[in-house]
Motif scaffolding. Structure first.
Motif, mmCIF file in Angstrom:
data_model
loop_
_atom_site.group_PDB
_atom_site.id
_atom_site.type_symbol
_atom_site.label_atom_id
_atom_site.label_comp_id
_atom_site.label_asym_id
_atom_site.label_seq_id
_atom_site.Cartn_x
_atom_site.Cartn_y
_atom_site.Cartn_z
ATOM 1 N N ILE A 39 31.332 45.504 65.958
ATOM 2 C CA ILE A 39 29.908 44.995 66.108
ATOM 3 C C ILE A 39 28.602 45.818 65.547
ATOM 4 N N GLY A 40 28.821 45.562 63.828
ATOM 5 C CA GLY A 40 27.438 45.393 63.172
ATOM 6 C C GLY A 40 25.721 44.774 64.246
ATOM 7 N N LYS A 41 24.895 45.915 63.406
ATOM 8 C CA LYS A 41 23.539 45.656 63.760
ATOM 9 C C LYS A 41 22.426 45.041 61.984
ATOM 10 N N VAL A 42 22.319 44.259 61.414
ATOM 11 C CA VAL A 42 21.374 44.190 60.635
ATOM 12 C C VAL A 42 20.403 45.586 60.731
ATOM 13 N N LYS A 43 20.177 46.233 60.033
ATOM 14 C CA LYS A 43 18.614 46.862 59.997
ATOM 15 C C LYS A 43 17.869 46.278 58.992
ATOM 16 N N ASN A 44 17.821 45.490 57.754
ATOM 17 C CA ASN A 44 17.095 45.160 56.526
ATOM 18 C C ASN A 44 17.886 43.802 56.113
ATOM 19 N N ILE A 68 23.233 46.811 56.974
ATOM 20 C CA ILE A 68 24.187 46.765 58.402
ATOM 21 C C ILE A 68 24.844 47.845 58.973
ATOM 22 N N GLU A 69 24.049 48.573 60.020
ATOM 23 C CA GLU A 69 24.712 49.594 60.258
ATOM 24 C C GLU A 69 25.834 49.855 61.357
ATOM 25 N N ILE A 70 26.799 50.678 61.463
ATOM 26 C CA ILE A 70 27.955 50.490 62.360
ATOM 27 C C ILE A 70 27.562 51.619 62.688
ATOM 28 N N GLU A 71 29.291 52.577 63.101
ATOM 29 C CA GLU A 71 29.300 53.641 63.956
ATOM 30 C C GLU A 71 28.660 55.078 63.264
ATOM 31 N N ASN A 72 27.672 55.807 64.358
ATOM 32 C CA ASN A 72 26.794 57.140 63.819
ATOM 33 C C ASN A 72 25.745 56.793 63.024
ATOM 34 N N GLY A 73 25.089 55.801 62.756
ATOM 35 C CA GLY A 73 24.359 55.425 61.913
ATOM 36 C C GLY A 73 23.903 54.938 60.870
ATOM 37 N N ILE A 74 25.888 54.899 60.455
ATOM 38 C CA ILE A 74 26.082 54.146 58.805
ATOM 39 C C ILE A 74 26.024 52.928 58.413
ATOM 40 N N GLN A 75 25.015 53.223 57.623
ATOM 41 C CA GLN A 75 24.458 51.605 56.967
ATOM 42 C C GLN A 75 25.510 51.221 55.858
ATOM 43 N N CYS A 76 25.751 50.371 55.545
ATOM 44 C CA CYS A 76 26.905 49.579 54.805
ATOM 45 C C CYS A 76 25.706 48.809 54.598
ATOM 46 N N TYR A 77 26.690 48.915 52.522
ATOM 47 C CA TYR A 77 26.460 47.034 52.357
ATOM 48 C C TYR A 77 27.418 45.471 52.377
ATOM 49 N N TYR A 78 26.006 44.760 52.562
ATOM 50 C CA TYR A 78 26.636 43.204 53.029
ATOM 51 C C TYR A 78 26.291 42.339 52.200
ATOM 52 N N SER A 79 26.696 42.259 51.329
ATOM 53 C CA SER A 79 26.272 40.678 50.178
ATOM 54 C C SER A 79 27.310 38.733 51.028
ATOM 55 N N LEU A 80 25.417 38.979 50.493
ATOM 56 C CA LEU A 80 24.814 37.627 51.756
ATOM 57 C C LEU A 80 26.137 36.337 50.388
ATOM 58 N N SER A 81 26.069 36.346 49.706
ATOM 59 C CA SER A 81 26.092 35.390 48.515
ATOM 60 C C SER A 81 28.044 35.508 48.861
ATOM 61 N N ASP A 82 28.603 36.714 49.327
ATOM 62 C CA ASP A 82 30.268 36.647 49.411
ATOM 63 C C ASP A 82 30.755 36.736 51.019
#
Length: 398
Positions: free
Chosen positions: A43-48, A58-72
């Motif tokens: 369960i991730g949280k949108v950061k920006n 999107i932030e997941i565990e331990n503050g790791i921020q991940c790339y999330y494609s809105l197009s895909d």
């Protein structure tokens, strides 16, 4: 084709080598206890939101921020949604890590959840049934019939190439298990807090090779380390009982598996920039931040035919060796090849047809894009794990 999977200790890490007809076809090097993020569901949280590149972080565990494609990702699975119809900072949603961090790039996550088995992938990204292109029409028909009772409007299945050899009982048991995993994750999501991990992939990266390997004609799984043997045995008993009999413990103090299969040389060769071919020609392989460049050179080749015929012969040999090196080194993303220029359109056509045929044998999706106006050949290969050179580099930097 005879295939063996060799798993040994190498400089304090785990080296996995897939042998095909006596030649190393794939190499992976991992920490023994390294837990890969790949395949984990959070369960991730949108950061920006970054609108100009149609992406979110999107932030997941331990503050790791991940790339999330809105197009895909057209159908986000929201757990907690703000007032805006569009995605916004603070929204919480279900995401799965679909790509590990590569070089300077962060991990990537997706709302298209995949639950991967040995023979099937349950996916929420496509609600239909997909089949490996390597399966025959007869095999596709038979396997689709097996799968029919488990189809659901909430998800779809992809039937993997490994399914061609499996019996109906094992196949449907996996379909049932994957469906139960999906149901469990969706149920957990209703009650867990943000940053919770709802599903963890295999406990260690090196063990995932046992699941992901293309198992047709795999005759043996070999190790000469007793601790690794016990871990592999336990894993196979829990997840892949049909492969338990293939596991063998090798014992020879005078000739360990590293020497028996010349694995140290294989590792060294997989890291070299220059690759010599039998003809005396050679490749220069140079990974960069954005892509991998491969240059074909005539080298010591001493052909006695016409120059253009010589160039065709070298290029065809190079195409075969490039396909080997791409898989061996786990090169991915954009790959640009500078073959020796040929004036004949017919020769260029022959080269492209042969190269395309060879690349289609790669278990990882590999696409021959085109030849540019500058006679550069473009290839793309799906990014999954880090390339071998980066696995080695990251481990040496620990």
């Amino acid at each position: 084709m005879d295939k063996k999977l060799i798993i040994v200790r190498y400089q304090g890490r785990i080296l996995t080598a897939l042998m095909e007809n006596g030649r190393v076809a794939e190499l992976h090097c991992d920490e023994e206890q390294r837990n890969s993020l790949l395949g984990n569901i959070y369960i991730g949280k949108v950061k920006n939101i970054v609108k100009n590149i149609r992406a979110a972080f999107i932030e997941i565990e331990n503050g790791i921020q991940c790339y999330y494609s809105l197009s895909d990702n057209k159908d986000p699975i929201y757990i907690k949604k703000g007032s805006s119809k569009d995605m916004q900072a603070g929204d919480e949603l279900l995401v799965q890590v679909c790509r590990e961090n590569l070089k300077s790039k962060p991990p990537a996550v997706s709302s298209n959840l995949n639950f991967t088995g040995n023979y099937l992938v349950l996916t929420t990204g496509n609600k239909s049934t997909g089949m490996s292109s390597k399966l025959t029409q007869e095999e596709k028909k038979r396997l689709k019939e097996y799968l029919a009772p488990y189809l659901d409007s909430r998800f779809g299945f992809i039937v993997r190439t490994n399914a061609r050899e499996v019996d109906q009982e094992t196949f449907v048991a996996e379909a049932r298990l994957l469906k139960e995993l999906y149901e469990t994750v969706m149920q957990k999501a209703k009650f867990r807090t943000c940053f919770s991990i709802l599903h963890r992939n295999n406990p260690t990266t090196w063990l995932s090779t046992l699941r992901d390997i293309y198992k047709e004609n795999l005759s043996q799984i070999l190790t000469d380390d007793e601790t690794l043997y016990e871990k592999i045995k336990e894993y196979l008993h829990q997840y892949q009982r049909e492969d338990e009999e293939k596991l063998n413990f090798y014992q020879d103090d005078l000739l360990p598996l590293m020497k028996l299969y010349s694995l140290e040389s294989a590792v060294e060769n997989a890291l070299k920039e220059r690759v010599w071919m039998k003809s005396g020609a050679y490749l220069v392989i140079q990974p960069t931040e954005a892509l991998t460049v491969i240059d074909v050179n005539t080298g010591k080749y001493d052909g006695h035919k016409k120059q253009q015929d010589t160039f065709l012969k070298i290029n065809l040999e190079a195409a075969r060796e490039i396909a080997v090196q791409i898989r061996l080194r786990n090169l991915s993303g954009i790959i640009v090849i500078d073959f020796i220029n040929m004036e004949s359109g017919e020769y260029r056509r022959q080269l492209m047809e042969e190269f395309d045929r060879i690349l289609k044998k790669d278990p990882v999706k590999t696409t021959l894009v085109d030849m540019t106006a500058l006679s550069l050949v473009e290839v793309t290969r799906k990014k999954v794990r880090r390339p071998f050179w980066e696995q080695i580099r990251s481990l040496k930097n620990l």
